[in-house]
Scaffold this motif. Structure first.
Motif, PDB file in Angstrom:
ATOM      1  N   GLY A   1      20.179  -9.014 -15.065  1.00  0.00           N
ATOM      2  CA  GLY A   1      18.941  -9.717 -15.370  1.00  0.00           C
ATOM      3  C   GLY A   1      18.021  -9.852 -14.177  1.00  0.00           C
ATOM      4  O   GLY A   1      17.047 -10.606 -14.211  1.00  0.00           O
ATOM      5  N   LYS A   2      18.327  -9.118 -13.115  1.00  0.00           N
ATOM      6  CA  LYS A   2      17.515  -9.158 -11.903  1.00  0.00           C
ATOM      7  C   LYS A   2      17.046  -7.751 -11.554  1.00  0.00           C
ATOM      8  O   LYS A   2      17.687  -6.756 -11.915  1.00  0.00           O
ATOM      9  CB  LYS A   2      18.316  -9.721 -10.726  1.00  0.00           C
ATOM     10  N   LYS A   3      15.970  -7.688 -10.810  1.00  0.00           N
ATOM     11  CA  LYS A   3      15.456  -6.406 -10.364  1.00  0.00           C
ATOM     12  C   LYS A   3      16.393  -5.819  -9.311  1.00  0.00           C
ATOM     13  O   LYS A   3      16.808  -6.526  -8.378  1.00  0.00           O
ATOM     14  CB  LYS A   3      14.048  -6.567  -9.793  1.00  0.00           C
ATOM     15  N   ALA A   4      16.746  -4.566  -9.454  1.00  0.00           N
ATOM     16  CA  ALA A   4      17.660  -3.917  -8.514  1.00  0.00           C
ATOM     17  C   ALA A   4      17.039  -3.824  -7.126  1.00  0.00           C
ATOM     18  O   ALA A   4      15.824  -3.633  -6.979  1.00  0.00           O
ATOM     19  CB  ALA A   4      18.029  -2.523  -9.014  1.00  0.00           C
ATOM     20  N   LYS A   5      17.893  -3.991  -6.100  1.00  0.00           N
ATOM     21  CA  LYS A   5      17.422  -3.900  -4.729  1.00  0.00           C
ATOM     22  C   LYS A   5      17.209  -2.437  -4.341  1.00  0.00           C
ATOM     23  O   LYS A   5      17.742  -1.525  -4.960  1.00  0.00           O
ATOM     24  CB  LYS A   5      18.439  -4.549  -3.781  1.00  0.00           C
ATOM     25  N   GLY A   6      16.478  -2.235  -3.252  1.00  0.00           N
ATOM     26  CA  GLY A   6      16.247  -0.877  -2.771  1.00  0.00           C
ATOM     27  C   GLY A   6      15.021  -0.234  -3.391  1.00  0.00           C
ATOM     28  O   GLY A   6      14.411  -0.756  -4.333  1.00  0.00           O
ATOM     29  N   LYS A   7      14.698   0.915  -2.864  1.00  0.00           N
ATOM     30  CA  LYS A   7      13.505   1.625  -3.337  1.00  0.00           C
ATOM     31  C   LYS A   7      13.768   2.308  -4.664  1.00  0.00           C
ATOM     32  O   LYS A   7      14.881   2.761  -4.936  1.00  0.00           O
ATOM     33  CB  LYS A   7      13.066   2.671  -2.295  1.00  0.00           C
ATOM     34  N   GLN A   8      12.714   2.382  -5.451  1.00  0.00           N
ATOM     35  CA  GLN A   8      12.784   3.112  -6.724  1.00  0.00           C
ATOM     36  C   GLN A   8      12.970   4.602  -6.442  1.00  0.00           C
ATOM     37  O   GLN A   8      12.284   5.171  -5.587  1.00  0.00           O
ATOM     38  CB  GLN A   8      11.491   2.889  -7.509  1.00  0.00           C
ATOM     39  N   PRO A   9      13.932   5.269  -7.103  1.00  0.00           N
ATOM     40  CA  PRO A   9      14.121   6.712  -6.875  1.00  0.00           C
ATOM     41  C   PRO A   9      12.852   7.503  -7.158  1.00  0.00           C
ATOM     42  O   PRO A   9      12.129   7.206  -8.111  1.00  0.00           O
ATOM     43  CB  PRO A   9      15.229   7.088  -7.861  1.00  0.00           C
ATOM     44  N   LYS A  10      12.583   8.480  -6.315  1.00  0.00           N
ATOM     45  CA  LYS A  10      11.392   9.311  -6.502  1.00  0.00           C
ATOM     46  C   LYS A  10      11.749  10.575  -7.278  1.00  0.00           C
ATOM     47  O   LYS A  10      12.769  11.206  -7.009  1.00  0.00           O
ATOM     48  CB  LYS A  10      10.801   9.699  -5.147  1.00  0.00           C
ATOM     49  N   PRO A  11      10.914  10.965  -8.240  1.00  0.00           N
ATOM     50  CA  PRO A  11      11.197  12.200  -8.981  1.00  0.00           C
ATOM     51  C   PRO A  11      11.063  13.419  -8.064  1.00  0.00           C
ATOM     52  O   PRO A  11      10.209  13.442  -7.171  1.00  0.00           O
ATOM     53  CB  PRO A  11      10.135  12.216 -10.075  1.00  0.00           C
ATOM     54  N   PRO A  12      11.909  14.434  -8.256  1.00  0.00           N
ATOM     55  CA  PRO A  12      11.834  15.621  -7.395  1.00  0.00           C
ATOM     56  C   PRO A  12      10.608  16.456  -7.685  1.00  0.00           C
ATOM     57  O   PRO A  12      10.070  16.436  -8.808  1.00  0.00           O
ATOM     58  CB  PRO A  12      13.116  16.377  -7.749  1.00  0.00           C
ATOM     59  N   LYS A  13      10.162  17.186  -6.682  1.00  0.00           N
ATOM     60  CA  LYS A  13       9.018  18.083  -6.856  1.00  0.00           C
ATOM     61  C   LYS A  13       9.509  19.441  -7.338  1.00  0.00           C
ATOM     62  O   LYS A  13      10.521  19.957  -6.867  1.00  0.00           O
ATOM     63  CB  LYS A  13       8.259  18.243  -5.539  1.00  0.00           C
ATOM     64  N   SER A  14       8.781  20.021  -8.255  1.00  0.00           N
ATOM     65  CA  SER A  14       9.156  21.344  -8.768  1.00  0.00           C
ATOM     66  C   SER A  14       8.519  22.440  -7.921  1.00  0.00           C
ATOM     67  O   SER A  14       7.578  22.197  -7.158  1.00  0.00           O
ATOM     68  CB  SER A  14       8.695  21.485 -10.225  1.00  0.00           C
ATOM     69  N   GLY A  15       9.045  23.649  -8.083  1.00  0.00           N
ATOM     70  CA  GLY A  15       8.491  24.803  -7.375  1.00  0.00           C
ATOM     71  C   GLY A  15       9.064  24.978  -5.985  1.00  0.00           C
ATOM     72  O   GLY A  15       9.637  24.053  -5.406  1.00  0.00           O
ATOM     73  N   PRO A  16       8.920  26.187  -5.413  1.00  0.00           N
ATOM     74  CA  PRO A  16       9.455  26.460  -4.079  1.00  0.00           C
ATOM     75  C   PRO A  16       8.606  25.832  -2.982  1.00  0.00           C
ATOM     76  O   PRO A  16       7.404  25.619  -3.156  1.00  0.00           O
ATOM     77  CB  PRO A  16       9.409  27.987  -3.994  1.00  0.00           C
ATOM     78  N   THR A  17       9.246  25.533  -1.871  1.00  0.00           N
ATOM     79  CA  THR A  17       8.516  25.081  -0.683  1.00  0.00           C
ATOM     80  C   THR A  17       8.213  26.285   0.203  1.00  0.00           C
ATOM     81  O   THR A  17       8.791  27.365   0.018  1.00  0.00           O
ATOM     82  CB  THR A  17       9.350  24.064   0.124  1.00  0.00           C
ATOM     83  N   ALA A  18       7.342  26.101   1.178  1.00  0.00           N
ATOM     84  CA  ALA A  18       6.963  27.211   2.057  1.00  0.00           C
ATOM     85  C   ALA A  18       8.141  27.721   2.865  1.00  0.00           C
ATOM     86  O   ALA A  18       8.186  28.889   3.255  1.00  0.00           O
ATOM     87  CB  ALA A  18       5.832  26.771   2.990  1.00  0.00           C
TER      88      ALA A  18
END
Length: 452
Positions: A242-259
């Motif tokens: 019933g409480k907000k979870a501690k820590g940062k909210q997970p970030k969604p991954p980026k699609s596609g290749p990196t340089a």
């Protein structure tokens, strides 16, 4: 006083025909290799020959030649051919015949899948010799260089730049070809040849980019699944407390290749990985599970993953697939690179007691800490807590200590004694077969030592 030396006579002919049996001492490794191969079921290899054309070499001889070559540090087909002339041991195995390097290379490449099946047969021979009964298995991995240079890797960013540059050059060449006045074409330039060369490079770059994009899509699928799992777990905890979870909210991954995503142009299925000596190399990650009593390799596989964490479950599956006559593995020992709650649970589900280090252990532990026993284990302890407690006991420490004298020396022997530091073959499937070949050669070498 004059000394009378043993006469050196290279001219006198033999009175009787020489016998290969007289040239090799009893108990020699080459004799042992031949004896092992004679016990193997090679019908699947022999059945592959159609019986047309020139008479082929017996697969038994070629298999023995490969096993002895890998066991003694002779890997290339050209060196194997040369040794059938220069070495008494290789002459003995080849029965004084001399298969050429093309024959040896073709045989190895063609029959790698069938050779893989011999792994379990050799372990069964070890069992019949009463030197192998499964119990504790020590798992480790080591990076083995691919038959490719890391300098032949092409990153996605650089590939895009090259592609744009070459396309601009092609457009310029086409303009020059269409121009009626050829005064601006340098001497020696052949426009059709230049265009053909650039078309080939563009095709290679396009293939490299497609492979990088494919890997990026697979990576995104894995990361997306992990992200969704974290979000669901976070929501479950919030709903339960019933409480907000501690820590940062997970970030969604980026699609596609990196340089910086890249592929190797020589062996695109190899990967650049960090090595224990520092730096990065174009390698594969070779895994081996070693029986702690006999020091024989009982499970082996290759992975493209630089991290060992995902390689414990495949090892468990390979152990379960071994013949029942070999017994059942009861304990699995591994370093902290294999630790995860999932892996600990997987061991227990397969009936193995895990001894997996949770973190890197510090050297020169205080004397009293080394001999201190841990406090009693809580009744409601989970699998990870039970394992941590087990590793702190004197018995657990003694079992885990076997890792340093089993799997680590095996890789040392393969690399330093047998001299296998780099794969000859290219491509994931071929490398898997070659690693099995190396492990079988090691097991025969080890069996020879145990037999003596």
């Amino acid at each position: 006083m004059s000394v009378k030396f043993v006469e050196v006579d290279r001219e006198t002919l033999y009175l009787l025909p020489p016998s290969l049996q007289d040239w090799l001492p009893e108990g020699h490794l080459a004799r042992f290799v031949v004896e092992i191969v004679e016990q193997l079921d090679l019908r699947s290899l022999k059945a592959s020959y159609a019986g047309r054309g020139s008479q082929p070499y017996n697969p038994e001889m070629l298999v023995a030649l490969l096993f002895y070559g890998y066991a003694t540090g002779v890997f290339s087909s050209r060196k194997l051919e040369r040794n059938t002339y220069d070495s008494v041991a290789f002459r003995f195995i080849a029965a004084n015949s001399h298969p050429d390097h093309d024959t040896i290379a073709t045989f190895r490449r063609r029959f790698l899948p069938q050779l893989n099946a011999l792994f379990a047969q050799i372990l069964m021979i070890a069992h019949q010799m009463k030197v192998l009964k499964l119990g504790s298995v020590s798992l480790d991995g080591s990076k083995v260089k691919a038959n490719a240079s890391k300098h032949k890797a092409l990153s996605y960013g650089h590939a895009s730049q090259l592609e744009a540059q070459i396309k601009a050059e092609v457009a310029d060449l086409l303009k020059k070809a269409e121009a009626a006045d050829r005064a601006d074409i340098p001497d020696g330039m052949n426009i059709p040849e230049e265009l053909e060369r650039r078309e080939k490079r563009l095709a290679a770059i396009a293939a490299a980019k497609a492979e990088i994009e494919k890997r990026a899509a697979e990576r995104h699928a894995r990361e997306q699944a992990a992200y969704e799992k974290k979000v669901a777990e976070r929501a479950r905890k919030e709903q339960a407390t019933g409480k907000k979870a501690k820590g940062k909210q997970p970030k969604p991954p980026k699609s596609g290749p990196t340089a910086k995503d890249q592929v190797n142009l020589t062996d695109e299925e190899s990967r650049i990985m960090p090595t224990s000596s520092g730096g990065f190399e174009q390698t594969y990650n070779a895994q081996a599970g070693v029986d702690t009593a006999s020091k024989l390799i009982v499970t082996a596989h290759i992975t493209q993953q630089p991290n060992d964490k995902q390689e414990l479950v495949p090892t468990l599956n390979n152990l379960v697939a071994l013949p029942e006559e070999l017994g059942t593995a009861t304990e699995l020992i591994a370093d902290s690179g294999y630790f995860s709650e999932t892996n600990v649970t997987a061991c227990e589900k397969k009936g193995l007691t895990p001894y997996i280090a949770v973190d890197r252990q510090s050297h020169h532990q205080p004397l009293m800490e080394r001999f201190a026993e841990p406090p009693p284990l809580p009744e409601d302890a989970d699998s990870v807590t039970r394992m941590k407690h087990r590793l702190k006991t004197a018995a657990g420490k003694a079992i885990y200590a076997q890792r340093k004298v089993t799997s680590e020396p095996v890789f040392g022997i393969i690399k330093a004694v047998m001299g296998f530091r780099s794969f000859l073959l290219r491509g994931f499937d071929a490398v898997k077969g070659e690693w099995n070949l190396v492990c079988m050669a090691y097991n025969i070498k080890r069996l020879h030592a145990l037999a003596r």
